[in-house]
Motif scaffolding. Structure first.
Motif, PDB file in Angstrom:
ATOM      1  N   ALA A 262      -9.107  -4.579 -15.512  1.00 61.25           N
ATOM      2  CA  ALA A 262      -8.038  -5.540 -15.247  1.00 61.25           C
ATOM      3  C   ALA A 262      -7.857  -5.773 -13.751  1.00 61.25           C
ATOM      4  CB  ALA A 262      -6.733  -5.055 -15.873  1.00 61.25           C
ATOM      5  N   SER A 263      -7.886  -4.687 -12.973  1.00 61.75           N
ATOM      6  CA  SER A 263      -7.725  -4.830 -11.522  1.00 61.75           C
ATOM      7  C   SER A 263      -8.882  -5.610 -10.920  1.00 61.75           C
ATOM      8  CB  SER A 263      -7.627  -3.452 -10.865  1.00 61.75           C
ATOM      9  OG  SER A 263      -6.509  -2.742 -11.337  1.00 61.75           O
ATOM     10  N   GLY A 264     -10.094  -5.335 -11.389  1.00 64.58           N
ATOM     11  CA  GLY A 264     -11.260  -6.055 -10.876  1.00 64.58           C
ATOM     12  C   GLY A 264     -11.214  -7.529 -11.201  1.00 64.58           C
ATOM     13  N   MET A 265     -10.813  -7.865 -12.428  1.00 69.11           N
ATOM     14  CA  MET A 265     -10.746  -9.270 -12.822  1.00 69.11           C
ATOM     15  C   MET A 265      -9.662 -10.018 -12.051  1.00 69.11           C
ATOM     16  SD  MET A 265     -13.169  -9.608 -15.053  1.00 69.11           S
ATOM     17  CE  MET A 265     -12.816 -11.160 -15.873  1.00 69.11           C
ATOM     18  N   LYS A 266      -8.574  -9.329 -11.723  1.00 72.48           N
ATOM     19  CA  LYS A 266      -7.485  -9.977 -11.003  1.00 72.48           C
ATOM     20  C   LYS A 266      -7.773 -10.127  -9.510  1.00 72.48           C
ATOM     21  CE  LYS A 266      -3.539  -8.708 -13.919  1.00 72.48           C
ATOM     22  NZ  LYS A 266      -2.245  -7.979 -13.960  1.00 72.48           N
ATOM     23  N   SER A 267      -8.758  -9.366  -9.022  1.00 79.85           N
ATOM     24  CA  SER A 267      -9.009  -9.364  -7.577  1.00 79.85           C
ATOM     25  C   SER A 267      -9.915 -10.500  -7.118  1.00 79.85           C
ATOM     26  CB  SER A 267      -9.649  -8.029  -7.167  1.00 79.85           C
ATOM     27  OG  SER A 267     -10.939  -7.882  -7.745  1.00 79.85           O
ATOM     28  N   THR A 268     -10.342 -11.353  -8.052  1.00 81.93           N
ATOM     29  CA  THR A 268     -11.193 -12.484  -7.669  1.00 81.93           C
ATOM     30  C   THR A 268     -10.429 -13.413  -6.711  1.00 81.93           C
ATOM     31  OG1 THR A 268     -12.224 -12.417  -9.856  1.00 81.93           O
ATOM     32  CG2 THR A 268     -12.601 -14.380  -8.530  1.00 81.93           C
ATOM     33  N   PRO A 269     -10.968 -13.706  -5.541  1.00 77.19           N
ATOM     34  CA  PRO A 269     -10.259 -14.571  -4.586  1.00 77.19           C
ATOM     35  C   PRO A 269      -9.973 -15.949  -5.177  1.00 77.19           C
ATOM     36  CG  PRO A 269     -12.096 -13.452  -3.517  1.00 77.19           C
ATOM     37  CD  PRO A 269     -12.227 -13.197  -4.985  1.00 77.19           C
ATOM     38  N   ASP A 270      -8.779 -16.449  -4.927  1.00 80.21           N
ATOM     39  CA  ASP A 270      -8.373 -17.755  -5.461  1.00 80.21           C
ATOM     40  C   ASP A 270      -9.253 -18.885  -4.929  1.00 80.21           C
ATOM     41  OD1 ASP A 270      -6.345 -16.585  -6.911  1.00 80.21           O
ATOM     42  OD2 ASP A 270      -4.844 -16.875  -5.341  1.00 80.21           O
ATOM     43  N   GLU A 271      -9.703 -18.757  -3.672  1.00 76.80           N
ATOM     44  CA  GLU A 271     -10.507 -19.841  -3.098  1.00 76.80           C
ATOM     45  C   GLU A 271     -11.856 -19.969  -3.806  1.00 76.80           C
ATOM     46  OE1 GLU A 271     -10.646 -16.258  -0.226  1.00 76.80           O
ATOM     47  OE2 GLU A 271      -9.165 -17.356  -1.436  1.00 76.80           O
ATOM     48  N   LEU A 272     -12.415 -18.818  -4.255  1.00 73.37           N
ATOM     49  CA  LEU A 272     -13.673 -18.888  -5.003  1.00 73.37           C
ATOM     50  C   LEU A 272     -13.462 -19.504  -6.379  1.00 73.37           C
ATOM     51  CD1 LEU A 272     -15.382 -15.459  -4.164  1.00 73.37           C
ATOM     52  CD2 LEU A 272     -15.899 -17.725  -3.247  1.00 73.37           C
ATOM     53  N   THR A 273     -12.329 -19.172  -7.004  1.00 76.08           N
ATOM     54  CA  THR A 273     -12.014 -19.763  -8.307  1.00 76.08           C
ATOM     55  C   THR A 273     -11.864 -21.270  -8.193  1.00 76.08           C
ATOM     56  OG1 THR A 273     -10.868 -17.723  -8.948  1.00 76.08           O
ATOM     57  CG2 THR A 273     -10.426 -19.689 -10.251  1.00 76.08           C
ATOM     58  N   GLU A 274     -11.161 -21.716  -7.154  1.00 78.70           N
ATOM     59  CA  GLU A 274     -10.976 -23.149  -6.946  1.00 78.70           C
ATOM     60  C   GLU A 274     -12.308 -23.839  -6.646  1.00 78.70           C
ATOM     61  OE1 GLU A 274      -8.314 -24.891  -7.447  1.00 78.70           O
ATOM     62  OE2 GLU A 274      -7.177 -23.097  -8.018  1.00 78.70           O
ATOM     63  N   LEU A 275     -13.178 -23.146  -5.913  1.00 79.63           N
ATOM     64  CA  LEU A 275     -14.493 -23.713  -5.605  1.00 79.63           C
ATOM     65  C   LEU A 275     -15.297 -23.917  -6.888  1.00 79.63           C
ATOM     66  CD1 LEU A 275     -16.727 -24.554  -3.634  1.00 79.63           C
ATOM     67  CD2 LEU A 275     -17.357 -22.133  -3.449  1.00 79.63           C
ATOM     68  N   PHE A 276     -15.294 -22.930  -7.775  1.00 79.03           N
ATOM     69  CA  PHE A 276     -16.016 -23.056  -9.042  1.00 79.03           C
ATOM     70  C   PHE A 276     -15.474 -24.216  -9.858  1.00 79.03           C
ATOM     71  CE2 PHE A 276     -18.600 -19.512  -8.412  1.00 79.03           C
ATOM     72  CZ  PHE A 276     -19.385 -19.250  -9.534  1.00 79.03           C
ATOM     73  N   ARG A 277     -14.157 -24.339  -9.901  1.00 77.99           N
ATOM     74  CA  ARG A 277     -13.554 -25.417 -10.694  1.00 77.99           C
ATOM     75  C   ARG A 277     -13.841 -26.786 -10.071  1.00 77.99           C
ATOM     76  NH1 ARG A 277      -7.721 -22.355 -11.854  1.00 77.99           N
ATOM     77  NH2 ARG A 277      -8.576 -20.822 -13.348  1.00 77.99           N
ATOM     78  N   SER A 278     -13.916 -26.828  -8.747  1.00 78.31           N
ATOM     79  CA  SER A 278     -14.226 -28.107  -8.099  1.00 78.31           C
ATOM     80  C   SER A 278     -15.659 -28.541  -8.379  1.00 78.31           C
ATOM     81  CB  SER A 278     -13.996 -28.001  -6.584  1.00 78.31           C
ATOM     82  OG  SER A 278     -14.948 -27.126  -5.997  1.00 78.31           O
ATOM     83  N   LEU A 279     -16.503 -27.577  -8.728  1.00 79.52           N
ATOM     84  CA  LEU A 279     -17.899 -27.886  -9.061  1.00 79.52           C
ATOM     85  C   LEU A 279     -18.089 -28.106 -10.559  1.00 79.52           C
ATOM     86  CD1 LEU A 279     -19.639 -25.240  -6.747  1.00 79.52           C
ATOM     87  CD2 LEU A 279     -19.447 -27.708  -6.359  1.00 79.52           C
ATOM     88  N   ASP A 280     -16.983 -28.257 -11.274  1.00 79.47           N
ATOM     89  CA  ASP A 280     -16.994 -28.511 -12.723  1.00 79.47           C
ATOM     90  C   ASP A 280     -17.667 -27.386 -13.519  1.00 79.47           C
ATOM     91  OD1 ASP A 280     -15.666 -30.950 -12.495  1.00 79.47           O
ATOM     92  OD2 ASP A 280     -17.547 -32.036 -12.121  1.00 79.47           O
ATOM     93  N   ALA A 281     -17.501 -26.156 -13.044  1.00 82.62           N
ATOM     94  CA  ALA A 281     -18.040 -25.010 -13.789  1.00 82.62           C
ATOM     95  C   ALA A 281     -17.216 -24.796 -15.050  1.00 82.62           C
ATOM     96  CB  ALA A 281     -17.994 -23.752 -12.922  1.00 82.62           C
ATOM     97  N   SER A 282     -17.893 -24.453 -16.136  1.00 84.79           N
ATOM     98  CA  SER A 282     -17.187 -24.187 -17.382  1.00 84.79           C
ATOM     99  C   SER A 282     -16.441 -22.849 -17.281  1.00 84.79           C
ATOM    100  CB  SER A 282     -18.179 -24.131 -18.544  1.00 84.79           C
ATOM    101  OG  SER A 282     -19.062 -23.034 -18.399  1.00 84.79           O
ATOM    102  N   ARG A 283     -15.545 -22.599 -18.254  1.00 77.78           N
ATOM    103  CA  ARG A 283     -14.801 -21.331 -18.252  1.00 77.78           C
ATOM    104  C   ARG A 283     -15.754 -20.155 -18.431  1.00 77.78           C
ATOM    105  NH1 ARG A 283      -9.345 -21.636 -18.688  1.00 77.78           N
ATOM    106  NH2 ARG A 283      -9.255 -19.531 -19.567  1.00 77.78           N
ATOM    107  N   GLY A 284     -16.807 -20.364 -19.213  1.00 81.65           N
ATOM    108  CA  GLY A 284     -17.790 -19.300 -19.397  1.00 81.65           C
ATOM    109  C   GLY A 284     -18.530 -18.995 -18.108  1.00 81.65           C
TER     110      GLY A 284
END
Length: 240
Positions: A131-153
């Protein structure tokens, strides 16, 4: 090399203490007495070692199967986190020695009670680290993935899980050592085989040499499992 030197030094001091202070072998056996127990009952000790090893490894694998989905559930839902996280903390706080007799009454003296005890000991570190590892993902990387239309998987496997793996392995390495402890606890309470059973029965009959031999084997199992998992970590995460 240094760990070997340290081990030899400890064994030497142990042997010297039994000679200088004249300690009776039924209280504290010398290293020679422990080796004699190995030589006298090699097949028996190997058989009991395999029983405990199987219980620990099987329970550890079940802990991963149970713990990782629980961690993902907690990470994915604030409601689930508030609902179940305190229960996990409370369960972890209860001494497993107190739970063991009840588990044996419910599930008997077979492998089921042993595996359940191991899971109860191991699952909490796995849940927390995942749980701690999954929550520690930087928000900027998450936003970058979503901006590239990456799927949830793709976001889960290529970003969150990859980023969380080093922390997950920390929990796994803690749990793999605890797995042996959980197996021994279950064997103390109700078992017909295993190194915990050997320690229990040999202690009752004052055969401390055999008990020390069993404890030595437990230490070897724990160290072997820990460094085996560390080797897997290095292969899976060379970048870490």
């Amino acid at each position: 090399m240094l760990p070997v030197v340290g081990l030899v030094a400890i064994i030497g001091l142990w042997w010297l203490a039994t000679i200088v202070f004249g300690i009776d072998s039924f209280l504290v056996p010398s290293p020679a007495d422990v080796v004699a127990s190995f030589v006298e009952l090699p097949g028996y000790l190997l058989e009991q070692t395999l029983v405990t090893l199987w219980e620990a490894v099987f329970g550890f694998v079940v802990s991963i199967v149970v713990g990782v989905p629980i961690a993902l559930l907690i990470v994915g839902s604030t409601i689930m986190e508030r609902m179940f996280y305190p229960l996990l903390v409370a369960l972890n706080a209860v001494p497993k020695v107190a739970i063991a007799p009840i588990v044996v009454v419910w599930f008997g003296f077979g492998i089921s009670s042993k595996v359940l005890l191991v899971v109860l000991v191991c699952v909490f570190p796995i849940v927390i680290s995942t749980a701690s590892g999954m929550k520690s993902t930087p928000d900027e990387l998450t936003e970058l993935f979503r901006s590239l239309d990456a799927s949830r998987g793709q976001e889960f496997f290529k970003l969150r899980l990859r980023h969380a793996l080093p922390q997950i392995f920390v929990g796994l390495k803690v749990s793999i050592s605890l797995a042996v402890i959980g197996a021994v606890i279950s064997e103390f309470v109700g078992a017909r085989a295993g190194l915990g059973y050997v320690i229990n029965t040999s202690g009752a009959s004052a055969d401390t040499s055999l008990a020390f031999a069993a404890m030595t084997l437990l230490a070897i199992i724990s160290v072997g499992l820990f460094y085996g998992l560390s080797y897997v970590e290095k292969k899976v995460l060379p970048y870490a």
